[in-house]
Write a protein that holds these residues in place. Structure first.
Motif, PDB file in Angstrom:
ATOM      1  N   VAL A   1       2.931  -1.381 -20.707  1.00 28.16           N
ATOM      2  CA  VAL A   1       2.707  -0.156 -19.920  1.00 28.16           C
ATOM      3  C   VAL A   1       1.843  -0.458 -18.700  1.00 28.16           C
ATOM      4  CG1 VAL A   1       1.626   2.134 -19.927  1.00 28.16           C
ATOM      5  CG2 VAL A   1       3.010   1.405 -21.879  1.00 28.16           C
ATOM      6  N   ILE A   2       0.711  -1.133 -18.900  1.00 24.91           N
ATOM      7  CA  ILE A   2      -0.203  -1.419 -17.789  1.00 24.91           C
ATOM      8  C   ILE A   2       0.408  -2.429 -16.825  1.00 24.91           C
ATOM      9  CG2 ILE A   2      -2.437  -2.461 -17.199  1.00 24.91           C
ATOM     10  CD1 ILE A   2      -2.604   0.432 -18.227  1.00 24.91           C
ATOM     11  N   LEU A   3       1.116  -3.401 -17.358  1.00 22.50           N
ATOM     12  CA  LEU A   3       1.771  -4.399 -16.517  1.00 22.50           C
ATOM     13  C   LEU A   3       2.758  -3.727 -15.566  1.00 22.50           C
ATOM     14  CD1 LEU A   3       1.800  -7.503 -16.229  1.00 22.50           C
ATOM     15  CD2 LEU A   3       3.671  -7.572 -17.865  1.00 22.50           C
ATOM     16  N   ALA A   4       3.593  -2.836 -16.112  1.00 19.68           N
ATOM     17  CA  ALA A   4       4.614  -2.175 -15.295  1.00 19.68           C
ATOM     18  C   ALA A   4       4.015  -1.087 -14.411  1.00 19.68           C
ATOM     19  CB  ALA A   4       5.691  -1.572 -16.195  1.00 19.68           C
ATOM     20  N   ALA A   5       3.100  -0.305 -14.979  1.00 22.32           N
ATOM     21  CA  ALA A   5       2.604   0.881 -14.271  1.00 22.32           C
ATOM     22  C   ALA A   5       1.612   0.541 -13.172  1.00 22.32           C
ATOM     23  CB  ALA A   5       1.959   1.854 -15.264  1.00 22.32           C
ATOM     24  N   ILE A   6       0.760  -0.465 -13.380  1.00 23.11           N
ATOM     25  CA  ILE A   6      -0.321  -0.729 -12.424  1.00 23.11           C
ATOM     26  C   ILE A   6      -0.236  -2.121 -11.798  1.00 23.11           C
ATOM     27  CG2 ILE A   6      -2.810  -0.617 -12.022  1.00 23.11           C
ATOM     28  CD1 ILE A   6      -1.645   1.977 -13.198  1.00 23.11           C
ATOM     29  N   MET A   7      -0.103  -3.165 -12.630  1.00 24.86           N
ATOM     30  CA  MET A   7      -0.263  -4.519 -12.096  1.00 24.86           C
ATOM     31  C   MET A   7       0.820  -4.897 -11.086  1.00 24.86           C
ATOM     32  SD  MET A   7      -1.805  -6.700 -15.280  1.00 24.86           S
ATOM     33  CE  MET A   7      -2.182  -8.133 -14.280  1.00 24.86           C
ATOM     34  N   LEU A   8       2.046  -4.437 -11.293  1.00 24.91           N
ATOM     35  CA  LEU A   8       3.106  -4.738 -10.316  1.00 24.91           C
ATOM     36  C   LEU A   8       2.814  -4.068  -8.970  1.00 24.91           C
ATOM     37  CD1 LEU A   8       6.445  -4.423 -12.345  1.00 24.91           C
ATOM     38  CD2 LEU A   8       4.803  -6.300 -12.298  1.00 24.91           C
ATOM     39  N   LYS A   9       2.108  -2.933  -9.012  1.00 24.39           N
ATOM     40  CA  LYS A   9       1.827  -2.184  -7.779  1.00 24.39           C
ATOM     41  C   LYS A   9       0.867  -2.936  -6.875  1.00 24.39           C
ATOM     42  CE  LYS A   9       4.319   0.730  -9.825  1.00 24.39           C
ATOM     43  NZ  LYS A   9       4.684  -0.210 -10.842  1.00 24.39           N
ATOM     44  N   MET A  10       0.114  -3.872  -7.447  1.00 20.80           N
ATOM     45  CA  MET A  10      -0.872  -4.596  -6.648  1.00 20.80           C
ATOM     46  C   MET A  10      -0.193  -5.484  -5.605  1.00 20.80           C
ATOM     47  SD  MET A  10      -3.643  -5.403  -9.538  1.00 20.80           S
ATOM     48  CE  MET A  10      -4.481  -4.007 -10.300  1.00 20.80           C
ATOM     49  N   GLY A  11       1.010  -5.973  -5.917  1.00 22.58           N
ATOM     50  CA  GLY A  11       1.757  -6.738  -4.931  1.00 22.58           C
ATOM     51  C   GLY A  11       2.151  -5.870  -3.747  1.00 22.58           C
ATOM     52  N   GLY A  12       2.696  -4.684  -4.025  1.00 28.77           N
ATOM     53  CA  GLY A  12       3.051  -3.748  -2.958  1.00 28.77           C
ATOM     54  C   GLY A  12       1.839  -3.319  -2.156  1.00 28.77           C
ATOM     55  N   TYR A  13       0.735  -3.050  -2.858  1.00 28.32           N
ATOM     56  CA  TYR A  13      -0.520  -2.667  -2.202  1.00 28.32           C
ATOM     57  C   TYR A  13      -1.001  -3.788  -1.276  1.00 28.32           C
ATOM     58  CZ  TYR A  13      -5.498  -1.483  -1.745  1.00 28.32           C
ATOM     59  OH  TYR A  13      -6.749  -1.209  -1.255  1.00 28.32           O
ATOM     60  N   GLY A  14      -0.878  -5.043  -1.735  1.00 28.75           N
ATOM     61  CA  GLY A  14      -1.301  -6.189  -0.925  1.00 28.75           C
ATOM     62  C   GLY A  14      -0.513  -6.294   0.371  1.00 28.75           C
ATOM     63  N   PHE A  15       0.811  -6.074   0.292  1.00 30.00           N
ATOM     64  CA  PHE A  15       1.630  -6.107   1.513  1.00 30.00           C
ATOM     65  C   PHE A  15       1.160  -5.049   2.515  1.00 30.00           C
ATOM     66  CE2 PHE A  15       5.153  -8.184  -1.038  1.00 30.00           C
ATOM     67  CZ  PHE A  15       5.165  -9.355  -0.292  1.00 30.00           C
ATOM     68  N   LEU A  16       0.867  -3.839   2.011  1.00 28.11           N
ATOM     69  CA  LEU A  16       0.465  -2.743   2.900  1.00 28.11           C
ATOM     70  C   LEU A  16      -0.948  -2.930   3.437  1.00 28.11           C
ATOM     71  CD1 LEU A  16       1.895   0.356   0.964  1.00 28.11           C
ATOM     72  CD2 LEU A  16       2.974  -0.967   2.780  1.00 28.11           C
ATOM     73  N   ARG A  17      -1.835  -3.471   2.621  1.00 28.43           N
ATOM     74  CA  ARG A  17      -3.242  -3.602   3.006  1.00 28.43           C
ATOM     75  C   ARG A  17      -3.507  -4.857   3.835  1.00 28.43           C
ATOM     76  NH1 ARG A  17      -5.816   0.112   3.327  1.00 28.43           N
ATOM     77  NH2 ARG A  17      -6.395   0.795   1.244  1.00 28.43           N
ATOM     78  N   PHE A  18      -2.771  -5.950   3.564  1.00 34.69           N
ATOM     79  CA  PHE A  18      -3.058  -7.224   4.208  1.00 34.69           C
ATOM     80  C   PHE A  18      -1.936  -7.684   5.151  1.00 34.69           C
ATOM     81  CE2 PHE A  18      -5.923  -7.208   0.620  1.00 34.69           C
ATOM     82  CZ  PHE A  18      -7.065  -7.848   1.090  1.00 34.69           C
ATOM     83  N   SER A  19      -0.729  -7.866   4.609  1.00 33.04           N
ATOM     84  CA  SER A  19       0.327  -8.525   5.391  1.00 33.04           C
ATOM     85  C   SER A  19       0.679  -7.764   6.669  1.00 33.04           C
ATOM     86  CB  SER A  19       1.587  -8.701   4.533  1.00 33.04           C
ATOM     87  OG  SER A  19       1.304  -9.513   3.419  1.00 33.04           O
ATOM     88  N   LEU A  20       0.966  -6.462   6.558  1.00 32.55           N
ATOM     89  CA  LEU A  20       1.434  -5.709   7.734  1.00 32.55           C
ATOM     90  C   LEU A  20       0.356  -5.584   8.817  1.00 32.55           C
ATOM     91  CD1 LEU A  20       3.639  -2.837   6.213  1.00 32.55           C
ATOM     92  CD2 LEU A  20       4.262  -5.178   6.756  1.00 32.55           C
ATOM     93  N   PRO A  21      -0.888  -5.174   8.485  1.00 32.35           N
ATOM     94  CA  PRO A  21      -1.872  -5.011   9.560  1.00 32.35           C
ATOM     95  C   PRO A  21      -2.502  -6.316  10.059  1.00 32.35           C
ATOM     96  CG  PRO A  21      -2.784  -4.212   7.478  1.00 32.35           C
ATOM     97  CD  PRO A  21      -1.375  -4.635   7.206  1.00 32.35           C
ATOM     98  N   ILE A  22      -2.629  -7.342   9.209  1.00 26.51           N
ATOM     99  CA  ILE A  22      -3.294  -8.585   9.631  1.00 26.51           C
ATOM    100  C   ILE A  22      -2.338  -9.500  10.378  1.00 26.51           C
ATOM    101  CG2 ILE A  22      -4.420 -10.703   8.795  1.00 26.51           C
ATOM    102  CD1 ILE A  22      -5.688  -9.061   6.572  1.00 26.51           C
ATOM    103  N   THR A  23      -1.061  -9.545   9.950  1.00 25.81           N
ATOM    104  CA  THR A  23      -0.085 -10.441  10.598  1.00 25.81           C
ATOM    105  C   THR A  23       1.132  -9.634  11.080  1.00 25.81           C
ATOM    106  OG1 THR A  23       0.965 -10.913   8.463  1.00 25.81           O
ATOM    107  CG2 THR A  23      -0.786 -12.404   9.165  1.00 25.81           C
ATOM    108  N   PRO A  24       0.932  -8.688  12.017  1.00 26.48           N
ATOM    109  CA  PRO A  24       2.053  -7.821  12.415  1.00 26.48           C
ATOM    110  C   PRO A  24       3.205  -8.570  13.084  1.00 26.48           C
ATOM    111  CG  PRO A  24       0.170  -7.496  13.870  1.00 26.48           C
ATOM    112  CD  PRO A  24      -0.303  -8.353  12.745  1.00 26.48           C
ATOM    113  N   ASP A  25       2.880  -9.562  13.922  1.00 27.85           N
ATOM    114  CA  ASP A  25       3.947 -10.277  14.634  1.00 27.85           C
ATOM    115  C   ASP A  25       4.754 -11.163  13.682  1.00 27.85           C
ATOM    116  OD1 ASP A  25       3.169  -9.493  17.472  1.00 27.85           O
ATOM    117  OD2 ASP A  25       1.305 -10.352  16.731  1.00 27.85           O
ATOM    118  N   ALA A  26       4.055 -11.857  12.779  1.00 29.25           N
ATOM    119  CA  ALA A  26       4.762 -12.678  11.788  1.00 29.25           C
ATOM    120  C   ALA A  26       5.561 -11.796  10.836  1.00 29.25           C
ATOM    121  CB  ALA A  26       3.762 -13.532  11.008  1.00 29.25           C
ATOM    122  N   SER A  27       5.018 -10.623  10.489  1.00 29.78           N
ATOM    123  CA  SER A  27       5.746  -9.691   9.609  1.00 29.78           C
ATOM    124  C   SER A  27       7.036  -9.234  10.279  1.00 29.78           C
ATOM    125  CB  SER A  27       4.873  -8.471   9.277  1.00 29.78           C
ATOM    126  OG  SER A  27       3.721  -8.848   8.560  1.00 29.78           O
TER     127      SER A  27
END
Length: 501
Positions: A242-268
């Motif tokens: 339950v926790i793996l599916a409900a929360i832990m997988l979301k951390m990958g999506g959260y990381g893309f939104l919090r780090f990848s898109l705003p920090i490396t916009p041109d590479a993204s």
């Protein structure tokens, strides 16, 4: 409200330590203490949500203390419209996990409850941290309780599944740490806001993007680094799944939104097409893989990979929209869809794993072939399972529809084929989910074990009933959720499409 985020993080961790110290000599006390701690954390998340100002993208409820002065690292916390719904989801989903394990876990119950409470605090820390080093600390520390949960209370192949889970997620995270250290050396700060504004060349952005991608793609998980997830789900106890599916997988999506898109916009923007391709492969190919599964947990695990493909598609299709149309109309909708999909998938997949847990506790089998005609002996349970299964297919009126619909509509602005391939999952999702329901819930009773089944008890009814209400509420009335997210999403769009070159 100052200090509320710290309380949300450290209250469940402290309760987990107390539960651990009490041990198995006081099982009844340990159960009630774990439940009260999880309910208290949920209760504290309510004023956080109620007092959250949905009209601004600024960080709210900020806290900052000097943590490691030598490296200019701070114990810095804050929430915005992206992290607030995920904190609420974490607080909500921990409660049913504690209740579901009430009498089921007989081996080391104190350690079991303690692991989930400590993990809850660490997961809230991931979504609250505004210092990158603190974020990384919570991100890695959270692996330890999940490692123990699968390794101690898991199935017969638990050691293999645990090691695979740990190695995949840990190795991916090492690259993220390297990228964070590089940016600290360049800019002199670990503050996420500072990193988002750090000037970077296109070459630097490419390397940093790849480092982040390796960490977050494993966590989502994206194809082809998804193979750890079905093993981890099958071997994990119900609460772990339950926790793996409900929360832990979301951390990958959260990381893309919090780090990848705003920090490396041109590479993204430059590398968006491969990410979109991988997302669509996950949506379509993994849907076909789910069709041939014989194990209920494995089917839902593969379903999770397909549904999380919508999150990464929504996050990166914004670049295709801007490239193909020359404007940003529809980009906010894509990111809204990605966020709603994360919340919705957390509720639905968590509920489906709880349903499998209810059956497994009675029959001790997850094989679809061992069931059939469950509706004849467990009509109330069957109603819940059918509702969550239909939500999993994206039925209008349930939360599963909202996020997928927004991402598909936004994808149309980028390319008809993106939208067409994304929409294929609605057909495949209906195929494998309804096939599961037909085989397990409907038809005549063929097994003597199914003929002896008792319907859900009060504890199980409460857990499934609350989740059913939330799934329907978000499906019928998603406005409060979207209202909280939208100012932050609009700010994120402006960061993601602004060049640093």
């Amino acid at each position: 409200m100052h200090g509320l985020l710290s309380i949300l993080i450290w209250l469940p961790i402290a309760a987990g330590v107390v539960v651990l110290l009490l041990g198995d000599r006081y099982v009844a006390l340990v159960r009630w203490l774990a439940l009260l701690a999880s309910l208290a954390t949920l209760a504290l998340a309510v004023p956080l949500w109620m007092q959250f100002d949905a009209g601004t993208a600024a960080l709210q409820f900020p806290e900052a203390l000097s943590w490691i002065p030598r490296f200019n690292a701070q114990y810095a916390l804050g929430v915005d419209g992206i992290s607030m719904p995920l904190i609420a989801l974490t607080a909500l989903m921990t409660v049913p996990v504690i209740i579901a394990a009430w009498t089921v876990i007989e081996k080391r119950p104190a350690q079991y409850f303690a692991a989930f409470l400590i993990m809850e605090g660490l997961m809230i820390g991931v979504f609250s941290a505004t210092d990158a080093l603190l974020f990384y600390f919570f991100w890695e520390a959270m692996l330890i309780p999940m490692f123990l949960i699968i390794g101690i209370w898991g199935g017969p192949r638990r050691v293999y599944a645990t090691l695979k889970f740990f190695l995949y997620t840990f190795l991916g995270s090492v690259f993220m740490l390297a990228a964070l250290i590089y940016m600290y050396v360049k800019g002199g700060s670990y503050a996420i806001e500072h990193l988002q504004g750090l000037p970077l060349t296109i070459a630097e952005q490419r390397w940093i993007f790849v480092a982040f991608f390796l960490a977050f793609a494993v966590k989502v998980p994206m194809w082809p680094v998804h193979t750890w997830l079905p093993d981890a789900h099958v071997e994990a106890p119900t609460g772990g799944s339950v926790i793996l599916a409900a929360i832990m997988l979301k951390m990958g999506g959260y990381g893309f939104l919090r780090f990848s898109l705003p920090i490396t916009p041109d590479a993204s923007a430059e590398l968006a097409l491969p990410v979109i391709a991988l997302s669509l492969i996950a949506v379509v190919y993994i849907g076909f893989v789910a069709l041939v599964q014989q194990d209920m947990k494995k089917l839902i695990a593969y379903s999770s990979i397909a549904h999380m493909g919508f999150v990464t598609l929504g996050a990166f299709v914004i670049y295709a929209i801007v490239r193909n149309t020359g404007h940003t109309v529809g980009t906010g909708m894509a990111l809204d869809g990605a966020m709603v999909q994360m919340i919705s998938h957390g509720l639905i997949s968590g509920a489906l794993f709880l349903c499998v847990g209810v059956l497994y506790d009675r029959v001790h089998s997850r094989q679809i072939a061992d069931y059939g005609g469950v509706i004849n002996t467990m009509p109330v349970f069957a109603a819940f399972m059918v509702l969550f299964a239909l939500a999993n297919t994206g039925l209008p009126g349930t939360s599963g529809f909202v996020g997928e619909f927004l991402v598909i509509i936004a994808s149309f602005r980028a390319s008809f084929w993106y939208a067409f391939l994304a929409a294929v999952t609605l057909v495949l999702g209906a195929a494998y989910t309804l096939w599961l329901v037909k085989r397990v819930v409907f038809g005549p009773v063929t097994s003597p074990r199914v003929a002896e089944l008792k319907d859900v008890n009060g504890r199980e009814f409460l857990v499934l009933g609350v989740l059913a209400l939330v799934v329907l509420l978000v499906g019928v009335w998603p406005a409060p959720l979207l209202k909280v997210m939208q100012p932050t999403i609009h700010h994120l769009v402006s960061q993601a499409i602004a060049t640093k070159l």
